[in-house]
Write a protein that holds these residues in place. Structure first.
Motif, PDB file in Angstrom:
ATOM      1  N   VAL A  28       0.844  -1.186   0.000  1.00  0.00           N
ATOM      2  CA  VAL A  28       0.000   0.000   0.000  1.00  0.00           C
ATOM      3  C   VAL A  28       0.876   1.231   0.000  1.00  0.00           C
ATOM      4  CG1 VAL A  28      -1.779   1.260   1.236  1.00  0.00           C
ATOM      5  CG2 VAL A  28      -1.801  -1.223   1.258  1.00  0.00           C
ATOM      6  N   GLY A  29       0.540   2.226  -0.809  1.00  0.00           N
ATOM      7  CA  GLY A  29       1.326   3.455  -0.832  1.00  0.00           C
ATOM      8  C   GLY A  29       0.487   4.614  -1.289  1.00  0.00           C
ATOM      9  N   GLY A  30       0.760   5.814  -0.735  1.00  0.00           N
ATOM     10  CA  GLY A  30       0.037   7.003  -1.176  1.00  0.00           C
ATOM     11  C   GLY A  30      -1.125   7.307  -0.260  1.00  0.00           C
ATOM     12  N   SER A  31      -1.283   8.599   0.039  1.00  0.00           N
ATOM     13  CA  SER A  31      -2.335   9.012   0.965  1.00  0.00           C
ATOM     14  C   SER A  31      -3.719   8.903   0.357  1.00  0.00           C
ATOM     15  CB  SER A  31      -2.083  10.459   1.410  1.00  0.00           C
ATOM     16  OG  SER A  31      -2.066  11.314   0.282  1.00  0.00           O
ATOM     17  N   SER A  32      -3.823   8.817  -0.987  1.00  0.00           N
ATOM     18  CA  SER A  32      -5.119   8.752  -1.631  1.00  0.00           C
ATOM     19  C   SER A  32      -5.571   7.306  -1.860  1.00  0.00           C
ATOM     20  CB  SER A  32      -5.062   9.500  -2.978  1.00  0.00           C
ATOM     21  OG  SER A  32      -4.101   8.904  -3.832  1.00  0.00           O
ATOM     22  N   TYR A  33      -4.827   6.320  -1.317  1.00  0.00           N
ATOM     23  CA  TYR A  33      -5.175   4.917  -1.505  1.00  0.00           C
ATOM     24  C   TYR A  33      -6.514   4.655  -0.825  1.00  0.00           C
ATOM     25  CZ  TYR A  33      -3.942   0.070  -2.536  1.00  0.00           C
ATOM     26  OH  TYR A  33      -3.887  -1.187  -3.050  1.00  0.00           O
ATOM     27  N   PRO A  34      -7.473   3.994  -1.494  1.00  0.00           N
ATOM     28  CA  PRO A  34      -8.815   3.790  -0.919  1.00  0.00           C
ATOM     29  C   PRO A  34      -8.755   3.036   0.393  1.00  0.00           C
ATOM     30  CG  PRO A  34      -8.767   3.224  -3.272  1.00  0.00           C
ATOM     31  CD  PRO A  34      -7.353   3.433  -2.854  1.00  0.00           C
ATOM     32  N   THR A  35      -9.546   3.489   1.360  1.00  0.00           N
ATOM     33  CA  THR A  35      -9.567   2.856   2.675  1.00  0.00           C
ATOM     34  C   THR A  35     -10.001   1.402   2.576  1.00  0.00           C
ATOM     35  OG1 THR A  35     -10.090   4.980   3.670  1.00  0.00           O
ATOM     36  CG2 THR A  35     -10.500   3.030   5.002  1.00  0.00           C
ATOM     37  N   GLU A  36     -10.994   1.116   1.719  1.00  0.00           N
ATOM     38  CA  GLU A  36     -11.475  -0.249   1.617  1.00  0.00           C
ATOM     39  C   GLU A  36     -10.403  -1.184   1.052  1.00  0.00           C
ATOM     40  OE1 GLU A  36     -12.869   2.129  -1.990  1.00  0.00           O
ATOM     41  OE2 GLU A  36     -12.810   2.373   0.175  1.00  0.00           O
ATOM     42  N   LYS A  37      -9.498  -0.654   0.192  1.00  0.00           N
ATOM     43  CA  LYS A  37      -8.415  -1.467  -0.344  1.00  0.00           C
ATOM     44  C   LYS A  37      -7.395  -1.795   0.738  1.00  0.00           C
ATOM     45  CE  LYS A  37      -6.532  -3.463  -3.942  1.00  0.00           C
ATOM     46  NZ  LYS A  37      -7.221  -4.582  -4.619  1.00  0.00           N
ATOM     47  N   ILE A  38      -7.133  -0.824   1.629  1.00  0.00           N
ATOM     48  CA  ILE A  38      -6.227  -1.076   2.748  1.00  0.00           C
ATOM     49  C   ILE A  38      -6.779  -2.196   3.625  1.00  0.00           C
ATOM     50  CG2 ILE A  38      -5.201  -0.094   4.830  1.00  0.00           C
ATOM     51  CD1 ILE A  38      -5.199   2.604   3.421  1.00  0.00           C
ATOM     52  N   GLY A  39      -8.074  -2.128   3.929  1.00  0.00           N
ATOM     53  CA  GLY A  39      -8.697  -3.172   4.728  1.00  0.00           C
ATOM     54  C   GLY A  39      -8.659  -4.525   4.041  1.00  0.00           C
ATOM     55  N   GLU A  40      -8.872  -4.520   2.733  1.00  0.00           N
ATOM     56  CA  GLU A  40      -8.828  -5.775   1.971  1.00  0.00           C
ATOM     57  C   GLU A  40      -7.433  -6.393   2.016  1.00  0.00           C
ATOM     58  OE1 GLU A  40      -9.174  -7.151  -2.724  1.00  0.00           O
ATOM     59  OE2 GLU A  40     -10.209  -5.327  -2.043  1.00  0.00           O
ATOM     60  N   ASN A  41      -6.411  -5.576   1.841  1.00  0.00           N
ATOM     61  CA  ASN A  41      -5.041  -6.088   1.894  1.00  0.00           C
ATOM     62  C   ASN A  41      -4.687  -6.613   3.280  1.00  0.00           C
ATOM     63  OD1 ASN A  41      -4.231  -5.718  -0.773  1.00  0.00           O
ATOM     64  ND2 ASN A  41      -3.721  -3.577  -0.439  1.00  0.00           N
ATOM     65  N   ALA A  42      -5.178  -5.909   4.330  1.00  0.00           N
ATOM     66  CA  ALA A  42      -4.899  -6.361   5.699  1.00  0.00           C
ATOM     67  C   ALA A  42      -5.478  -7.751   5.937  1.00  0.00           C
ATOM     68  CB  ALA A  42      -5.465  -5.365   6.702  1.00  0.00           C
ATOM     69  N   VAL A  43      -6.669  -8.007   5.379  1.00  0.00           N
ATOM     70  CA  VAL A  43      -7.295  -9.320   5.539  1.00  0.00           C
ATOM     71  C   VAL A  43      -6.569 -10.372   4.712  1.00  0.00           C
ATOM     72  CG1 VAL A  43      -9.400 -10.645   5.105  1.00  0.00           C
ATOM     73  CG2 VAL A  43      -9.557  -8.366   6.109  1.00  0.00           C
ATOM     74  N   ASN A  44      -6.194  -9.994   3.503  1.00  0.00           N
ATOM     75  CA  ASN A  44      -5.585 -10.967   2.589  1.00  0.00           C
ATOM     76  C   ASN A  44      -4.147 -11.324   2.942  1.00  0.00           C
ATOM     77  OD1 ASN A  44      -7.939 -11.140   1.110  1.00  0.00           O
ATOM     78  ND2 ASN A  44      -7.310  -9.609  -0.394  1.00  0.00           N
ATOM     79  N   PHE A  45      -3.442 -10.393   3.573  1.00  0.00           N
ATOM     80  CA  PHE A  45      -2.017 -10.635   3.829  1.00  0.00           C
ATOM     81  C   PHE A  45      -1.675 -10.786   5.310  1.00  0.00           C
ATOM     82  CE2 PHE A  45      -2.171  -8.939  -0.410  1.00  0.00           C
ATOM     83  CZ  PHE A  45      -1.215  -9.670  -1.093  1.00  0.00           C
ATOM     84  N   ARG A  46      -2.570 -10.388   6.198  1.00  0.00           N
ATOM     85  CA  ARG A  46      -2.421 -10.648   7.639  1.00  0.00           C
ATOM     86  C   ARG A  46      -1.042 -10.261   8.162  1.00  0.00           C
ATOM     87  NH1 ARG A  46      -6.615 -13.694   9.487  1.00  0.00           N
ATOM     88  NH2 ARG A  46      -5.443 -14.218  11.364  1.00  0.00           N
ATOM     89  N   GLU A  47      -0.674  -8.987   7.964  1.00  0.00           N
ATOM     90  CA  GLU A  47       0.615  -8.512   8.459  1.00  0.00           C
ATOM     91  C   GLU A  47       0.574  -8.328   9.979  1.00  0.00           C
ATOM     92  OE1 GLU A  47      -1.323  -6.705   6.360  1.00  0.00           O
ATOM     93  OE2 GLU A  47      -0.194  -6.042   4.604  1.00  0.00           O
ATOM     94  N   LEU A  48       1.643  -8.714  10.639  1.00  0.00           N
ATOM     95  CA  LEU A  48       1.790  -8.493  12.075  1.00  0.00           C
ATOM     96  C   LEU A  48       2.853  -7.427  12.309  1.00  0.00           C
ATOM     97  CD1 LEU A  48       1.752 -12.123  13.554  1.00  0.00           C
ATOM     98  CD2 LEU A  48      -0.160 -10.524  13.317  1.00  0.00           C
ATOM     99  N   GLY A  49       2.903  -6.906  13.535  1.00  0.00           N
ATOM    100  CA  GLY A  49       3.883  -5.868  13.870  1.00  0.00           C
ATOM    101  C   GLY A  49       4.585  -6.143  15.185  1.00  0.00           C
ATOM    102  N   LEU A  50       5.098  -7.350  15.375  1.00  0.00           N
ATOM    103  CA  LEU A  50       5.842  -7.660  16.595  1.00  0.00           C
ATOM    104  C   LEU A  50       7.130  -6.843  16.638  1.00  0.00           C
ATOM    105  CD1 LEU A  50       5.522 -11.558  16.551  1.00  0.00           C
ATOM    106  CD2 LEU A  50       4.104  -9.930  17.817  1.00  0.00           C
ATOM    107  N   GLY A  51       7.555  -6.490  17.834  1.00  0.00           N
ATOM    108  CA  GLY A  51       8.791  -5.721  17.981  1.00  0.00           C
ATOM    109  C   GLY A  51       9.249  -5.745  19.427  1.00  0.00           C
TER     110      GLY A  51
END
Length: 501
Positions: A2-25
């Motif tokens: 995902v890149g760019g501030s104009s990226y559709p919100t629904e696309k961000i949500g779709e990618n989050a579901v499809n790719f299941r990124e975690l943020g452990l640190g």
């Protein structure tokens, strides 16, 4: 992805579901290295940080593969299987580059490398449940809640730091890991107590009793302390992130602190160095480059001019606020300036001196009303803390901004602003006659001084579009005034100086 501030919100949500990124640190790495007696800018510290980061990501990917064997991979895995396995292989190869021979904990060194073999083997069989597993976040707020002395991958900003609070004021934060670090270096309890006391008083360990020169680097921080000279080189910051980045799926939030005197060439060099090390995100901050910053080594700003040295043991005199009783004596004055009406309310102490003011204008809820209300509160606090009315009047009388113009008060015929009018009126009400002379006012005539009525000056003879310019501006709109007969007229809004014949 995902890149760019104009990226559709629904696309961000779709990618989050499809790719299941975690943020452990992790957080508090800087303090861990300090308590183990390792300078942040050292090969040994970078080896420890690399091993820890390698183990964190390797175990996360290994267990993600185990979960995938039970409940399936993330939705986008099938299309990305080959490149993802190649990435895991690169992580494994990078783990072999960590200098585990200088990591004191041999089991950590071994595990940080062997874990990737398992992560790749199980992943080849079952795939992965998560496309990404680790990032290094700033952890600024949560780190404080967890009693961490350092955040994310950062070293300590300063052994003693002052955090500026959003609501005003400062919070003093002292690194709680210092005693453990000193004990790890072999200092006795009494020596540790002496040095901790020194640090609390001076903000630096430099010059502390019992401190050995070879141990100073262990306590180096991001910025030079107010009473010290040592700090971590910007190259040390870059090298540390370069040691950790090969094992982090995403980017690393890290402020690359640089001293105030850093050159443009050094900043350019830092970006090239970060690129060569494969760092994904790079943010340089030069100390003191902004008017305000959240962390400082002291709660006062350095003066840019030489000042007299304060008297030893001198302490600021305490100022007590003189509060008003619940029921107080007040008066309200109605005013009109250039057609803009308002009310001034002022309260007094029992001795008759002014204590507070309130200003209300016709347009409630407007920006002007809000600013005047805030201004009145500030003036009221100043009065209650002992600031003389004359000192305030000296600052605010003659201030110029709209609305301005003629008033209905025969004692103040023209005002250059609402603030000018308010303090002229208060000066007439509360100051003695000898003080009024300073402001061009006296007990006989309270008209503005001549320099405040430029429209009454002798106009120049400049001709503009066939009209004789008066060489002054309109009090109502700021437009140019022109000579029309025996008076002055603004061609922008039609205002006349009066007295025309």
């Amino acid at each position: 992805i995902v890149g760019g501030s104009s990226y559709p919100t629904e696309k961000i949500g779709e990618n989050a579901v499809n790719f299941r990124e975690l943020g452990l640190g992790y957080a508090n790495l800087g303090t861990l290295l300090m308590t183990k007696g390792m300078p942040y800018d050292s090969e040994k510290a970078r080896a420890w940080a690399g091993a820890i980061s390698s183990l964190l990501s390797g175990e996360a990917y290994r267990y993600s593969a185990v979960i995938a064997g039970r409940v399936g991979t993330f939705a986008g895995y099938a299309a990305n299987r080959e490149p993802m396995l190649r990435v895991i292989g690169k992580h494994r190869d990078a783990s072999r580059q960590v200098r585990t021979d200088i990591v004191d904990d041999a089991s950590l060194g071994r595990a940080s490398q062997e874990i990737w073999d398992d992560a790749l083997r199980i992943g080849e069989k079952h795939g992965y449940r998560n496309s990404q597993v680790t990032v290094i976040a700033p952890t600024g707020t949560i780190g404080l809640m967890m009693d961490c002395d350092t955040t994310g991958v950062e070293p300590d900003f300063s052994l003693v730091k002052m955090k500026q609070l959003v609501g005003g004021g400062w919070m003093k934060i002292v690194n709680g890991g210092i005693p453990r670090a000193l004990r790890a270096l072999g200092y006795s309890e009494n020596e540790t107590a002496d040095m901790v006391k020194w640090i609390g008083e001076n903000g630096t360990i430099e010059g502390a009793p019992h401190m050995k020169d070879e141990h100073l680097a262990v306590f180096d921080c991001a910025v030079k302390p107010a009473k010290g000279e040592r700090s971590i080189s910007w190259r040390g910051h870059v090298k540390m992130v370069g040691a950790v980045q090969p094992f982090i799926s995403g980017a690393i939030s890290k402020t690359f602190n640089m001293p105030n005197e850093v050159t443009k060439e050094e900043i350019s060099e830092s970006y090239v160095m970060a690129w060569k090390l494969g760092i994904k995100a790079f943010a340089v901050y030069r100390d003191g480059s902004k008017a305000t910053q959240p962390l400082n080594t002291s709660d006062t700003k350095k003066s840019t001019t030489a000042t007299a040295a304060p008297t030893a043991n001198a302490e600021p005199a305490a100022v007590t606020r003189r509060r008003l009783p619940t029921t107080r004596i007040s008066e309200t004055h109605k005013f009109s300036i250039g057609g803009h009406g308002g009310f001034l309310t002022y309260s007094t102490y029992d001795d008759g001196t002014i204590a507070e003011i309130f200003i209300r204008v016709a347009k409630q809820g407007s920006t002007l009303a809000g600013l005047l209300d805030s201004f009145a509160i500030a003036v009221s606090l100043a009065l209650q803390y002992g600031v003389p009315l004359k000192a305030l009047a000296r600052k605010f009388i003659h201030s110029r901004f709209e609305p301005a113009g003629f008033t209905k008060n025969p004692d103040i015929q023209v005002a250059t602003s609402i603030v000018d009018y308010i303090f002229r009126y208060l000066a007439l009400r509360f100051l003695p006659a000898e003080d009024l002379d300073e402001f061009g006012m006296n007990s006989h005539t309270n008209e503005p001084a001549a320099h405040e009525l430029p429209e009454l000056r002798e106009p120049s003879a400049k001709i503009v579009n066939g009209f004789t310019a008066a060489g002054t501006v309109c009090k109502n709109c700021g437009g140019m005034m022109f000579r029309t007969g025996t008076c002055l007229t603004c061609l922008s809004c039609g205002t006349s100086s009066g007295g025309c014949s």
